[in-house]
Design a protein around this motif. Sequence first.
Motif, PDB file in Angstrom:
ATOM      1  N   GLY A 199       0.816  -1.213   0.000  1.00  0.00           N
ATOM      2  CA  GLY A 199       0.000   0.000   0.000  1.00  0.00           C
ATOM      3  C   GLY A 199       0.848   1.260   0.000  1.00  0.00           C
ATOM      4  O   GLY A 199       0.515   2.251  -0.658  1.00  0.00           O
ATOM      5  N   TRP A 200       1.954   1.214   0.722  1.00  0.00           N
ATOM      6  CA  TRP A 200       2.837   2.376   0.793  1.00  0.00           C
ATOM      7  C   TRP A 200       3.446   2.650  -0.578  1.00  0.00           C
ATOM      8  O   TRP A 200       3.504   3.800  -1.016  1.00  0.00           O
ATOM      9  N   ILE A 201       3.872   1.600  -1.260  1.00  0.00           N
ATOM     10  CA  ILE A 201       4.404   1.772  -2.616  1.00  0.00           C
ATOM     11  C   ILE A 201       3.316   2.349  -3.525  1.00  0.00           C
ATOM     12  O   ILE A 201       3.585   3.234  -4.345  1.00  0.00           O
ATOM     13  N   GLY A 202       2.089   1.872  -3.379  1.00  0.00           N
ATOM     14  CA  GLY A 202       0.987   2.383  -4.184  1.00  0.00           C
ATOM     15  C   GLY A 202       0.764   3.878  -4.002  1.00  0.00           C
ATOM     16  O   GLY A 202       0.366   4.576  -4.931  1.00  0.00           O
ATOM     17  N   LYS A 203       1.046   4.389  -2.803  1.00  0.00           N
ATOM     18  CA  LYS A 203       0.886   5.814  -2.512  1.00  0.00           C
ATOM     19  C   LYS A 203       2.133   6.623  -2.866  1.00  0.00           C
ATOM     20  O   LYS A 203       2.098   7.855  -2.837  1.00  0.00           O
ATOM     21  N   HIS A 204       3.226   5.935  -3.148  1.00  0.00           N
ATOM     22  CA  HIS A 204       4.494   6.594  -3.480  1.00  0.00           C
ATOM     23  C   HIS A 204       5.033   5.977  -4.775  1.00  0.00           C
ATOM     24  O   HIS A 204       5.934   5.131  -4.749  1.00  0.00           O
ATOM     25  N   PRO A 205       4.460   6.375  -5.915  1.00  0.00           N
ATOM     26  CA  PRO A 205       4.785   5.724  -7.194  1.00  0.00           C
ATOM     27  C   PRO A 205       6.254   5.778  -7.589  1.00  0.00           C
ATOM     28  O   PRO A 205       6.691   4.988  -8.426  1.00  0.00           O
ATOM     29  N   GLU A 206       7.036   6.648  -6.971  1.00  0.00           N
ATOM     30  CA  GLU A 206       8.456   6.684  -7.281  1.00  0.00           C
ATOM     31  C   GLU A 206       9.171   5.409  -6.817  1.00  0.00           C
ATOM     32  O   GLU A 206      10.320   5.167  -7.199  1.00  0.00           O
ATOM     33  N   TYR A 207       8.494   4.576  -6.037  1.00  0.00           N
ATOM     34  CA  TYR A 207       9.071   3.303  -5.586  1.00  0.00           C
ATOM     35  C   TYR A 207       8.556   2.110  -6.395  1.00  0.00           C
ATOM     36  O   TYR A 207       9.062   1.008  -6.227  1.00  0.00           O
ATOM     37  N   THR A 208       7.583   2.319  -7.271  1.00  0.00           N
ATOM     38  CA  THR A 208       7.020   1.227  -8.063  1.00  0.00           C
ATOM     39  C   THR A 208       8.079   0.543  -8.912  1.00  0.00           C
ATOM     40  O   THR A 208       8.042  -0.672  -9.097  1.00  0.00           O
ATOM     41  N   GLU A 209       9.037   1.305  -9.390  1.00  0.00           N
ATOM     42  CA  GLU A 209      10.093   0.739 -10.244  1.00  0.00           C
ATOM     43  C   GLU A 209      10.914  -0.338  -9.542  1.00  0.00           C
ATOM     44  O   GLU A 209      11.581  -1.138 -10.200  1.00  0.00           O
ATOM     45  N   LEU A 210      10.866  -0.389  -8.223  1.00  0.00           N
ATOM     46  CA  LEU A 210      11.600  -1.422  -7.488  1.00  0.00           C
ATOM     47  C   LEU A 210      10.963  -2.807  -7.651  1.00  0.00           C
ATOM     48  O   LEU A 210      11.626  -3.821  -7.496  1.00  0.00           O
ATOM     49  N   VAL A 211       9.669  -2.825  -7.954  1.00  0.00           N
ATOM     50  CA  VAL A 211       8.948  -4.089  -8.164  1.00  0.00           C
ATOM     51  C   VAL A 211       9.125  -4.476  -9.633  1.00  0.00           C
ATOM     52  O   VAL A 211       8.865  -3.661 -10.525  1.00  0.00           O
ATOM     53  N   PRO A 212       9.576  -5.696  -9.913  1.00  0.00           N
ATOM     54  CA  PRO A 212       9.765  -6.105 -11.311  1.00  0.00           C
ATOM     55  C   PRO A 212       8.488  -5.882 -12.134  1.00  0.00           C
ATOM     56  O   PRO A 212       7.382  -6.218 -11.685  1.00  0.00           O
ATOM     57  N   ALA A 213       8.635  -5.309 -13.319  1.00  0.00           N
ATOM     58  CA  ALA A 213       7.483  -4.956 -14.160  1.00  0.00           C
ATOM     59  C   ALA A 213       6.539  -6.136 -14.379  1.00  0.00           C
ATOM     60  O   ALA A 213       5.325  -5.973 -14.332  1.00  0.00           O
ATOM     61  N   GLY A 214       7.077  -7.310 -14.602  1.00  0.00           N
ATOM     62  CA  GLY A 214       6.251  -8.484 -14.852  1.00  0.00           C
ATOM     63  C   GLY A 214       5.503  -8.982 -13.631  1.00  0.00           C
ATOM     64  O   GLY A 214       4.643  -9.861 -13.759  1.00  0.00           O
ATOM     65  N   ARG A 215       5.788  -8.436 -12.467  1.00  0.00           N
ATOM     66  CA  ARG A 215       5.143  -8.899 -11.236  1.00  0.00           C
ATOM     67  C   ARG A 215       4.277  -7.822 -10.583  1.00  0.00           C
ATOM     68  O   ARG A 215       3.616  -8.060  -9.577  1.00  0.00           O
ATOM     69  N   ARG A 216       4.255  -6.632 -11.149  1.00  0.00           N
ATOM     70  CA  ARG A 216       3.496  -5.530 -10.558  1.00  0.00           C
ATOM     71  C   ARG A 216       2.002  -5.806 -10.505  1.00  0.00           C
ATOM     72  O   ARG A 216       1.339  -5.473  -9.524  1.00  0.00           O
ATOM     73  N   ALA A 217       1.455  -6.400 -11.554  1.00  0.00           N
ATOM     74  CA  ALA A 217       0.014  -6.678 -11.578  1.00  0.00           C
ATOM     75  C   ALA A 217      -0.393  -7.588 -10.415  1.00  0.00           C
ATOM     76  O   ALA A 217      -1.440  -7.393  -9.807  1.00  0.00           O
ATOM     77  N   ARG A 218       0.445  -8.541 -10.106  1.00  0.00           N
ATOM     78  CA  ARG A 218       0.166  -9.456  -8.984  1.00  0.00           C
ATOM     79  C   ARG A 218      -0.018  -8.688  -7.670  1.00  0.00           C
ATOM     80  O   ARG A 218      -0.772  -9.098  -6.801  1.00  0.00           O
ATOM     81  N   PHE A 219       0.698  -7.594  -7.540  1.00  0.00           N
ATOM     82  CA  PHE A 219       0.632  -6.795  -6.314  1.00  0.00           C
ATOM     83  C   PHE A 219      -0.284  -5.574  -6.460  1.00  0.00           C
ATOM     84  O   PHE A 219      -0.317  -4.713  -5.584  1.00  0.00           O
ATOM     85  N   GLY A 220      -1.013  -5.493  -7.555  1.00  0.00           N
ATOM     86  CA  GLY A 220      -1.924  -4.379  -7.781  1.00  0.00           C
ATOM     87  C   GLY A 220      -1.201  -3.071  -8.057  1.00  0.00           C
ATOM     88  O   GLY A 220      -1.713  -2.001  -7.767  1.00  0.00           O
ATOM     89  N   LEU A 221      -0.023  -3.160  -8.633  1.00  0.00           N
ATOM     90  CA  LEU A 221       0.792  -1.972  -8.874  1.00  0.00           C
ATOM     91  C   LEU A 221       1.012  -1.724 -10.367  1.00  0.00           C
ATOM     92  O   LEU A 221       1.909  -0.991 -10.747  1.00  0.00           O
ATOM     93  N   ALA A 222       0.187  -2.323 -11.204  1.00  0.00           N
ATOM     94  CA  ALA A 222       0.374  -2.195 -12.659  1.00  0.00           C
ATOM     95  C   ALA A 222      -0.012  -0.816 -13.148  1.00  0.00           C
ATOM     96  O   ALA A 222      -0.697  -0.081 -12.553  1.00  0.00           O
TER      97      ALA A 222
END
Length: 118
Positions: free
Chosen positions: A95-118
């Motif tokens: 949830g914290w990453i979701g509120k701070h999109p500058e950290y989304t890049e730390l999650v591998p692109a192919g796995r972001r959807a699994r965590f609701g970060l796509a």
Amino acid sequence: MGHRVVDNPERSRFEIFEGVSEGVSEDASEDGNAGGELAGFAEYHLSEGEIAFIHTEIDSRFEGRGLAGALARAALDAARERGLAVLPYCPFIRGWIGKHPEYTELVPAGRRARFGLA
């Protein structure tokens, strides 16, 4: 008085201490002794090139002080510095990453959807 976050690899967690005296560095200490009182932690599992955050907890005595967010930021900054991919299984970290999109890049692109970060 402030707070300090340290990586405690022996316990596989980042820990946040409250009540740290002014002038004490907020960098991780090698011996894990941060001074102050343990206020919370973010547990992780470290594997080849990845850090999976699995649980974050703040002691109820320290809630409402912004310590969970400070802990998340410090843990994610440490992962970035070490070049680790982040797997946010912990709902708070996710949830914290979701509120701070500058950290989304730390999650591998192919796995972001699994965590609701796509």
